[in-house]
Scaffold this motif. Structure first.
Motif, PDB file in Angstrom:
ATOM      1  N   LYS A 173       0.324  -1.302  -0.548  1.00 42.54           N
ATOM      2  CA  LYS A 173       0.413  -0.010  -0.104  1.00 42.54           C
ATOM      3  C   LYS A 173       0.817   1.167  -0.160  1.00 42.54           C
ATOM      4  O   LYS A 173       0.397   2.228  -0.703  1.00 42.54           O
ATOM      5  CB  LYS A 173      -0.644  -0.075   1.114  1.00 42.54           C
ATOM      6  CG  LYS A 173      -1.826  -0.865   1.254  1.00 42.54           C
ATOM      7  CD  LYS A 173      -3.252  -0.559   2.056  1.00 42.54           C
ATOM      8  CE  LYS A 173      -4.226  -1.787   1.802  1.00 42.54           C
ATOM      9  NZ  LYS A 173      -5.209  -1.262   2.591  1.00 42.54           N
ATOM     10  N   ALA A 174       1.865   1.180   0.210  1.00 39.53           N
ATOM     11  CA  ALA A 174       3.311   2.263   0.888  1.00 39.53           C
ATOM     12  C   ALA A 174       3.716   2.756  -0.682  1.00 39.53           C
ATOM     13  O   ALA A 174       4.720   3.911  -0.525  1.00 39.53           O
ATOM     14  CB  ALA A 174       3.545   1.925   1.197  1.00 39.53           C
ATOM     15  N   ASN A 175       4.476   1.506  -1.504  1.00 36.18           N
ATOM     16  CA  ASN A 175       4.839   2.170  -2.729  1.00 36.18           C
ATOM     17  C   ASN A 175       4.039   1.954  -3.937  1.00 36.18           C
ATOM     18  O   ASN A 175       3.582   0.955  -4.071  1.00 36.18           O
ATOM     19  CB  ASN A 175       5.853   0.762  -2.172  1.00 36.18           C
ATOM     20  CG  ASN A 175       7.116   0.657  -1.289  1.00 36.18           C
ATOM     21  OD1 ASN A 175       7.797   2.114  -1.082  1.00 36.18           O
ATOM     22  ND2 ASN A 175       6.623   0.062  -0.423  1.00 36.18           N
ATOM     23  N   PRO A 176       4.359   2.601  -4.683  1.00 33.21           N
ATOM     24  CA  PRO A 176       3.476   2.231  -6.098  1.00 33.21           C
ATOM     25  C   PRO A 176       4.192   0.755  -7.474  1.00 33.21           C
ATOM     26  O   PRO A 176       3.464   1.001  -7.878  1.00 33.21           O
ATOM     27  CB  PRO A 176       4.756   3.188  -6.844  1.00 33.21           C
ATOM     28  CG  PRO A 176       5.748   4.121  -6.329  1.00 33.21           C
ATOM     29  CD  PRO A 176       5.413   3.880  -4.917  1.00 33.21           C
ATOM     30  N   SER A 177       5.058   0.224  -7.053  1.00 31.82           N
ATOM     31  CA  SER A 177       5.398  -0.756  -7.246  1.00 31.82           C
ATOM     32  C   SER A 177       4.933  -2.072  -6.558  1.00 31.82           C
ATOM     33  O   SER A 177       6.544  -1.801  -5.741  1.00 31.82           O
ATOM     34  CB  SER A 177       7.150  -0.361  -8.084  1.00 31.82           C
ATOM     35  OG  SER A 177       7.789  -1.601  -8.540  1.00 31.82           O
ATOM     36  N   ALA A 178       4.856  -2.483  -6.647  1.00 27.83           N
ATOM     37  CA  ALA A 178       4.675  -4.306  -6.253  1.00 27.83           C
ATOM     38  C   ALA A 178       5.534  -4.461  -6.724  1.00 27.83           C
ATOM     39  O   ALA A 178       6.397  -6.280  -5.625  1.00 27.83           O
ATOM     40  CB  ALA A 178       3.454  -4.831  -6.739  1.00 27.83           C
ATOM     41  N   ARG A 183      -2.926   3.307  -7.183  1.00 27.03           N
ATOM     42  CA  ARG A 183      -3.534   3.588  -6.382  1.00 27.03           C
ATOM     43  C   ARG A 183      -4.663   1.920  -5.843  1.00 27.03           C
ATOM     44  O   ARG A 183      -5.148   1.514  -6.892  1.00 27.03           O
ATOM     45  CB  ARG A 183      -5.388   4.688  -6.692  1.00 27.03           C
ATOM     46  CG  ARG A 183      -5.996   5.075  -5.866  1.00 27.03           C
ATOM     47  CD  ARG A 183      -7.220   5.718  -6.831  1.00 27.03           C
ATOM     48  NE  ARG A 183      -7.456   5.519  -7.155  1.00 27.03           N
ATOM     49  CZ  ARG A 183      -7.934   5.738  -8.844  1.00 27.03           C
ATOM     50  NH1 ARG A 183      -7.786   7.450  -8.523  1.00 27.03           N
ATOM     51  NH2 ARG A 183      -8.541   5.358  -9.877  1.00 27.03           N
ATOM     52  N   ASN A 184      -4.933   1.750  -4.697  1.00 26.28           N
ATOM     53  CA  ASN A 184      -5.589   0.217  -4.399  1.00 26.28           C
ATOM     54  C   ASN A 184      -6.608   0.787  -4.820  1.00 26.28           C
ATOM     55  O   ASN A 184      -7.642   1.678  -4.000  1.00 26.28           O
ATOM     56  CB  ASN A 184      -4.754  -0.349  -2.777  1.00 26.28           C
ATOM     57  CG  ASN A 184      -4.510  -1.452  -3.074  1.00 26.28           C
ATOM     58  OD1 ASN A 184      -4.582  -2.256  -3.118  1.00 26.28           O
ATOM     59  ND2 ASN A 184      -5.591  -1.506  -1.599  1.00 26.28           N
ATOM     60  N   LEU A 185      -7.371  -0.775  -5.116  1.00 22.54           N
ATOM     61  CA  LEU A 185      -8.604  -0.118  -5.774  1.00 22.54           C
ATOM     62  C   LEU A 185      -9.300  -1.449  -4.588  1.00 22.54           C
ATOM     63  O   LEU A 185     -10.641  -1.577  -3.580  1.00 22.54           O
ATOM     64  CB  LEU A 185      -9.155  -0.341  -6.931  1.00 22.54           C
ATOM     65  CG  LEU A 185      -8.761   0.341  -8.058  1.00 22.54           C
ATOM     66  CD1 LEU A 185      -9.213   0.046  -9.101  1.00 22.54           C
ATOM     67  CD2 LEU A 185      -9.114   1.561  -7.384  1.00 22.54           C
ATOM     68  N   SER A 186      -8.466  -2.263  -3.881  1.00 22.67           N
ATOM     69  CA  SER A 186      -9.592  -3.195  -3.179  1.00 22.67           C
ATOM     70  C   SER A 186      -8.523  -4.130  -2.560  1.00 22.67           C
ATOM     71  O   SER A 186      -7.213  -4.838  -2.980  1.00 22.67           O
ATOM     72  CB  SER A 186     -10.408  -4.157  -4.233  1.00 22.67           C
ATOM     73  OG  SER A 186      -9.902  -5.151  -4.560  1.00 22.67           O
ATOM     74  N   LEU A 209      -2.634   1.512 -12.034  1.00 19.97           N
ATOM     75  CA  LEU A 209      -1.405   2.393 -12.280  1.00 19.97           C
ATOM     76  C   LEU A 209      -1.284   3.652 -12.777  1.00 19.97           C
ATOM     77  O   LEU A 209      -2.494   3.658 -13.939  1.00 19.97           O
ATOM     78  CB  LEU A 209      -0.403   1.755 -12.735  1.00 19.97           C
ATOM     79  CG  LEU A 209       0.150   0.124 -11.904  1.00 19.97           C
ATOM     80  CD1 LEU A 209       1.222  -0.240 -12.350  1.00 19.97           C
ATOM     81  CD2 LEU A 209      -0.165   0.174 -10.972  1.00 19.97           C
ATOM     82  N   LEU A 210      -1.250   5.157 -12.173  1.00 19.68           N
ATOM     83  CA  LEU A 210      -1.087   6.534 -12.920  1.00 19.68           C
ATOM     84  C   LEU A 210       0.391   7.287 -13.742  1.00 19.68           C
ATOM     85  O   LEU A 210       0.700   6.244 -12.567  1.00 19.68           O
ATOM     86  CB  LEU A 210      -2.042   7.557 -12.289  1.00 19.68           C
ATOM     87  CG  LEU A 210      -3.439   6.736 -11.616  1.00 19.68           C
ATOM     88  CD1 LEU A 210      -3.378   7.164  -9.643  1.00 19.68           C
ATOM     89  CD2 LEU A 210      -4.484   6.535 -12.490  1.00 19.68           C
ATOM     90  N   PHE A 235      -4.426  -1.462 -14.992  1.00 17.07           N
ATOM     91  CA  PHE A 235      -5.000  -2.418 -14.079  1.00 17.07           C
ATOM     92  C   PHE A 235      -4.766  -3.777 -13.859  1.00 17.07           C
ATOM     93  O   PHE A 235      -4.571  -4.293 -14.341  1.00 17.07           O
ATOM     94  CB  PHE A 235      -6.927  -2.184 -14.357  1.00 17.07           C
ATOM     95  CG  PHE A 235      -7.547  -2.832 -13.404  1.00 17.07           C
ATOM     96  CD1 PHE A 235      -8.376  -2.042 -12.515  1.00 17.07           C
ATOM     97  CD2 PHE A 235      -7.845  -4.088 -13.617  1.00 17.07           C
ATOM     98  CE1 PHE A 235      -8.929  -2.878 -11.736  1.00 17.07           C
ATOM     99  CE2 PHE A 235      -8.809  -5.006 -13.071  1.00 17.07           C
ATOM    100  CZ  PHE A 235      -9.167  -4.386 -11.881  1.00 17.07           C
ATOM    101  N   VAL A 236      -4.185  -4.177 -12.703  1.00 19.90           N
ATOM    102  CA  VAL A 236      -3.663  -5.309 -12.359  1.00 19.90           C
ATOM    103  C   VAL A 236      -4.239  -5.640 -11.094  1.00 19.90           C
ATOM    104  O   VAL A 236      -5.256  -5.588 -10.438  1.00 19.90           O
ATOM    105  CB  VAL A 236      -2.308  -5.036 -11.170  1.00 19.90           C
ATOM    106  CG1 VAL A 236      -1.557  -4.556 -12.794  1.00 19.90           C
ATOM    107  CG2 VAL A 236      -2.279  -3.882 -10.469  1.00 19.90           C
TER     108      VAL A 236
END
Length: 184
Positions: free
Chosen positions: A37-42, A141-144, A162-163, A172-173
């Motif tokens: 949740k804290a980082n843009p890249s999984a 942006r986490n959706l769920s 991802l934006l 969308f992942v």
């Protein structure tokens, strides 16, 4: 990657490695999920896990496993704001660290928002998506978030968009993390 993101990943690596066998799986899962949740890249979070748990120099690879493209769901179409006629690509991969499958990821992305080199890399290599598109300086942006039953092979599922650095959605992942992320 910004200095703040690098610092966050370093903290993640220390936390995850320090939990070791001493911490309950729930605590390790909570720490891992907080980093997602804290980082843009999984991909970067998984690489930090790999750095802490595998032989030095082991890199996350994306093993492509999809038999055929799957059309984007209504959620993906909405998140990506897909225009009529706009190209959408699908990529399903297993993200692997030294033989351990850490995640299964379904990714619908807009190739028109990527460079030709990025698209070529995604089409022809085992480069993880986050590494291939890093030059976009994207945000996530986490959706769920879904915590899965504790005795199964999979333990956590995230869906996210991802934006670009200009706030345009391009990916969308749906990422399903395996029990391997709880192992030492």
């Amino acid at each position: 990657m910004s200095g703040t993101a690098r610092w966050g990943l370093a903290v993640c690596a220390v936390l995850l490695s320090s939990f070791g066998a001493k911490a309950a799986p729930e605590a390790r899962l909570a720490a891992f999920e907080a980093q997602l949740k804290a980082n843009p890249s999984a991909t970067a979070v998984l690489q930090a896990w790999c750095d802490a748990h595998a032989r030095a120099g082991t890199r996350i690879v994306a093993r492509q496993v999809q038999p055929a493209p799957i059309p984007p769901s209504a959620d993906a179409r909405r998140a990506l704001a897909i225009k009529p006629g706009e190209a959408v690509r699908y990529r399903r991969v297993q993200l692997v660290c030294g033989g351990r499958v850490l995640s299964n990821a379904d990714n619908w992305y807009l190739p028109g928002k990527l460079t030709d080199a990025m698209n070529d890399t995604l089409d022809r290599s085992q480069t993880p998506f986050g590494r291939a598109v890093a030059a976009l300086h994207f945000s996530r942006r986490n959706l769920s978030t879904t915590f899965l039953p504790p005795h199964g092979q999979d333990v956590l599922r995230h869906s996210a968009v991802l934006l670009t650095d200009k706030g345009q959605p391009f990916s969308f992942v749906v990422e399903t993390y395996t029990r391997q992320i709880l192992e030492n």
